[in-house]
Design an enzyme around this catalytic site. Structure first.
Site, PDB file in Angstrom:
ATOM      1  N   ARG A 171       0.823  -1.227   0.000  1.00 41.51           N
ATOM      2  CA  ARG A 171       0.000   0.000   0.000  1.00 41.51           C
ATOM      3  C   ARG A 171       0.852   1.271   0.000  1.00 41.51           C
ATOM      4  O   ARG A 171       0.521   2.266   0.649  1.00 41.51           O
ATOM      5  CB  ARG A 171      -0.961   0.031   1.206  1.00 41.51           C
ATOM      6  CG  ARG A 171      -1.888  -1.144   1.284  1.00 41.51           C
ATOM      7  CD  ARG A 171      -2.902  -1.203   0.153  1.00 41.51           C
ATOM      8  NE  ARG A 171      -3.625  -2.453   0.230  1.00 41.51           N
ATOM      9  CZ  ARG A 171      -3.261  -3.563  -0.420  1.00 41.51           C
ATOM     10  NH1 ARG A 171      -2.207  -3.549  -1.238  1.00 41.51           N
ATOM     11  NH2 ARG A 171      -3.957  -4.666  -0.298  1.00 41.51           N
ATOM     12  N   SER A 220     -10.575  -0.504   3.901  1.00 42.80           N
ATOM     13  CA  SER A 220      -9.848  -0.881   5.121  1.00 42.80           C
ATOM     14  C   SER A 220      -9.180   0.342   5.727  1.00 42.80           C
ATOM     15  O   SER A 220      -8.461   1.064   5.035  1.00 42.80           O
ATOM     16  CB  SER A 220      -8.774  -1.925   4.801  1.00 42.80           C
ATOM     17  OG  SER A 220      -9.407  -3.112   4.407  1.00 42.80           O
ATOM     18  N   GLU A 290      -4.146   2.817   6.965  1.00 39.88           N
ATOM     19  CA  GLU A 290      -4.088   2.757   5.498  1.00 39.88           C
ATOM     20  C   GLU A 290      -4.759   4.017   4.946  1.00 39.88           C
ATOM     21  O   GLU A 290      -4.323   4.584   3.953  1.00 39.88           O
ATOM     22  CB  GLU A 290      -4.821   1.498   5.012  1.00 39.88           C
ATOM     23  CG  GLU A 290      -4.729   1.288   3.510  1.00 39.88           C
ATOM     24  CD  GLU A 290      -5.222  -0.094   3.082  1.00 39.88           C
ATOM     25  OE1 GLU A 290      -4.977  -1.090   3.796  1.00 39.88           O
ATOM     26  OE2 GLU A 290      -5.854  -0.163   2.021  1.00 39.88           O
TER      27      GLU A 290
END
Ligand SMILES: Cc1cc2nc3c(=O)[nH]c(=O)nc-3n(C[C@H](O)[C@H](O)[C@H](O)COP(=O)(O)OP(=O)(O)OC[C@H]3O[C@@H](n4cnc5c(N)ncnc54)[C@H](O)[C@@H]3O)c2cc1C
Length: 298
Positions: A171, A220, A290
């Protein structure tokens, strides 16, 4: 001329002042962007970045805003939206797209032209630029799997980055620390031997709908810690359904925070802080976000 006049005078720039950006993100909370543009050409993006740098105005690229938590106090800078840069094309067996193309529409385009490789990402509500910046992933696929090159404006200069220069990780990428605008990405997908079927990527969207809640969210909220799942830890800390104001932890997937109409960014931020505190108390694990914070929160 001052900053506003210079930006406003750029061709096909679609300038807005005090634009209600929070309401246009996945979480639909937060305040306004002082300046917002949605240029139709790369040249205009480059000129806008140059003007922002010359005037000491902070700038940031934005796609669909599905991974952003915008502060209730807004963003005191220039947001550069990619939404008018959406072209996709084939070139010598490669598939190329501008950063503002919708990821799912790009996957449909690729599969429709006989290429395979990103089906598992179908249904992520991202632009290609946002997905490349975050190195989005799902079901064992990541957006960087078949990238060969990214073109981006960095420090005001239009540059080509081959894959090894893109710094792709979990990510993250060389573009995720800010100051970059991803113009385009080039992919070399395996060519399929048999005709592609719509059901192959559509199945991933159905799978996604089966495990993720619908409603206003940023996907998320936390990255998975090495060898574990953030959702497992949050659920284990007893936080499913936990609520502050209009923000609450999903009963379906503990790594999702959903918002009601009337929720504030402060509500979401407070739920995030409480999750981190309780997971640390119970497991000694510090969860990393995130979701990205835009603007001032403290
Ligand atoms: C329901 C839901 C499901 C999700 N599922 C997943 C999932 O399965 N996997 C996953 O990885 N993510 C998932 N996400 C999170 C999110 O969609 C991804 O992080 C996505 O990559 C963000 O894309 P965006 O266009 O919305 O980017 P934004 O949220 O607009 O921006 C995110 C970051 O990318 C940068 N950025 C955006 N465009 C550019 C550009 N052109 N150039 C440079 N930087 C840029 C921004 O500056 C910011 O730092 C989900 C979100 C939601 C709401």
């Amino acid at each position: 001329m001052g900053f506003t006049e210079l930006i406003r005078s750029l061709p096909n720039v679609h300038f807005k002042e005090n634009y209600d950006i929070g309401q246009h993100t996945g979480l639909a909370v937060g305040g306004k962007a002082k300046y917002f543009i949605a240029p139709e050409t790369v040249n205009t993006v480059q000129n806008a970045v140059r003007i922002a740098q010359e005037h000491g105005v902070e700038f940031k690229a934005i796609g669909n805003g599905t991974n952003l938590l915008v502060s209730d106090f807004g963003f005191d800078g220039l947001l550069i939206s990619s939404k008018n840069l959406t072209m996709k094309l084939l070139d010598k067996g490669d598939v190329i797209t501008l950063g503002g193309a919708q990821l799912s529409s790009f996957i449909r385009f690729s599969v429709g032209n006989g290429f395979t490789g990103m089906e598992g990402l179908y249904g992520i509500p991202a632009t290609v630029g946002g997905a490349v910046c975050q190195n989005a992933g799902a079901f064992g696929y990541t957006v960087s799997d078949y990238i060969t090159e990214v073109v981006a404006i960095q420090n005001g200069v239009l540059k080509r980055f081959n894959k090894s220069e893109c710094g792709f990780g979990y990510r993250e990428s060389a573009f995720s620390s800010g100051g970059s605008f991803i113009v385009s990405a080039r992919f070399k997908f395996p060519k399929r031997k048999t005709a592609a079927k719509r059901q192959e990527y559509y199945a991933y969207r159905l799978m996604r709908n089966g495990v993720q809640p619908s409603g206003r969210s940023c996907g998320s909220v936390f990255k998975n810690p090495k060898g574990d799942y953030a959702a497992r830890l949050i659920e284990g800390a007893g936080m499913k359904g936990f609520r502050i104001g209009g923000a609450f932890v999903s009963d379906m997937h503990a790594n999702f925070i959903l918002t009601d109409k009337g929720a504030s960014a402060k509500d979401v931020y407070s739920v995030i802080s409480e999750i981190k505190k309780r997971v640390y108390e119970k497991y000694g694990v510090t969860l990393d976000e995130e979701v990205e914070f835009l603007g001032v929160f403290k």
